[in-house]
Scaffold this motif. Sequence first.
Motif, PDB file in Angstrom:
ATOM      1  N   CYS A  84     -14.480  -7.088   7.562  1.00  0.00           N
ATOM      2  CA  CYS A  84     -13.345  -6.169   7.377  1.00  0.00           C
ATOM      3  C   CYS A  84     -13.226  -5.737   5.918  1.00  0.00           C
ATOM      4  O   CYS A  84     -12.985  -4.563   5.627  1.00  0.00           O
ATOM      5  CB  CYS A  84     -12.057  -6.837   7.830  1.00  0.00           C
ATOM      6  N   GLU A  85     -13.395  -6.680   5.018  1.00  0.00           N
ATOM      7  CA  GLU A  85     -13.320  -6.366   3.597  1.00  0.00           C
ATOM      8  C   GLU A  85     -14.406  -5.372   3.200  1.00  0.00           C
ATOM      9  O   GLU A  85     -14.144  -4.390   2.500  1.00  0.00           O
ATOM     10  CB  GLU A  85     -13.464  -7.645   2.776  1.00  0.00           C
ATOM     11  N   ILE A 137     -13.590  -1.849   4.546  1.00  0.00           N
ATOM     12  CA  ILE A 137     -12.536  -1.157   3.793  1.00  0.00           C
ATOM     13  C   ILE A 137     -13.072  -0.676   2.451  1.00  0.00           C
ATOM     14  O   ILE A 137     -12.758   0.428   2.005  1.00  0.00           O
ATOM     15  CB  ILE A 137     -11.306  -2.059   3.619  1.00  0.00           C
ATOM     16  N   GLU A 138     -13.891  -1.508   1.805  1.00  0.00           N
ATOM     17  CA  GLU A 138     -14.437  -1.117   0.508  1.00  0.00           C
ATOM     18  C   GLU A 138     -15.370   0.086   0.625  1.00  0.00           C
ATOM     19  O   GLU A 138     -15.453   0.903  -0.287  1.00  0.00           O
ATOM     20  CB  GLU A 138     -15.217  -2.275  -0.108  1.00  0.00           C
ATOM     21  N   CYS A 196     -15.402   2.528   2.999  1.00  0.00           N
ATOM     22  CA  CYS A 196     -14.948   3.694   3.760  1.00  0.00           C
ATOM     23  C   CYS A 196     -14.761   4.897   2.842  1.00  0.00           C
ATOM     24  O   CYS A 196     -14.605   4.772   1.634  1.00  0.00           O
ATOM     25  CB  CYS A 196     -13.647   3.383   4.500  1.00  0.00           C
ATOM     26  N   GLN A 210     -12.585   7.213   1.376  1.00  0.00           N
ATOM     27  CA  GLN A 210     -11.151   7.312   1.136  1.00  0.00           C
ATOM     28  C   GLN A 210     -10.670   8.757   1.151  1.00  0.00           C
ATOM     29  O   GLN A 210      -9.575   9.040   1.635  1.00  0.00           O
ATOM     30  CB  GLN A 210     -10.802   6.658  -0.191  1.00  0.00           C
ATOM     31  N   ALA A 239      -4.578   3.619   7.495  1.00  0.00           N
ATOM     32  CA  ALA A 239      -5.770   3.256   6.730  1.00  0.00           C
ATOM     33  C   ALA A 239      -5.577   3.559   5.248  1.00  0.00           C
ATOM     34  O   ALA A 239      -5.999   2.773   4.386  1.00  0.00           O
ATOM     35  CB  ALA A 239      -6.988   3.990   7.267  1.00  0.00           C
ATOM     36  N   ILE A 261      -3.463   0.865   3.714  1.00  0.00           N
ATOM     37  CA  ILE A 261      -4.243  -0.361   3.536  1.00  0.00           C
ATOM     38  C   ILE A 261      -5.180  -0.231   2.340  1.00  0.00           C
ATOM     39  O   ILE A 261      -5.311  -1.152   1.537  1.00  0.00           O
ATOM     40  CB  ILE A 261      -5.025  -0.689   4.820  1.00  0.00           C
ATOM     41  N   ILE A 262      -5.818   0.922   2.209  1.00  0.00           N
ATOM     42  CA  ILE A 262      -6.741   1.150   1.089  1.00  0.00           C
ATOM     43  C   ILE A 262      -5.988   1.135  -0.239  1.00  0.00           C
ATOM     44  O   ILE A 262      -6.469   0.572  -1.222  1.00  0.00           O
ATOM     45  CB  ILE A 262      -7.500   2.475   1.281  1.00  0.00           C
ATOM     46  N   PHE A 277      -5.289  -2.452  -1.283  1.00  0.00           N
ATOM     47  CA  PHE A 277      -6.440  -3.265  -0.907  1.00  0.00           C
ATOM     48  C   PHE A 277      -6.469  -4.602  -1.636  1.00  0.00           C
ATOM     49  O   PHE A 277      -6.680  -5.647  -1.023  1.00  0.00           O
ATOM     50  CB  PHE A 277      -7.733  -2.493  -1.177  1.00  0.00           C
TER      51      PHE A 277
END
Length: 66
Positions: free
Chosen positions: A25-26, A29-30, A32, A34, A51, A54-55, A58
């Motif tokens: 998951c980490e 997210i890193e 993706c 943005q 999303a 969340i970003i 982070f």
Amino acid sequence: MDPLPIVFIAVIIVLLFVTGWFSGCETAIESCNQFKFRVKANDGNKVAKLATRIIDKFDKNVINVL
């Protein structure tokens, strides 16, 4: 045979899978895009808004998970 060592092994295996899931998951997210999420969030996409939040938070989210 004592079942206690089997339980410990099972718990360790489950915890390894959970750790792998959080690491995945980490990484997701890193890595993706943005900008793409922000454009979709501005268009009204609820998932993209979530999303984006969340970003934006982070570092705080990673610390909470760890």
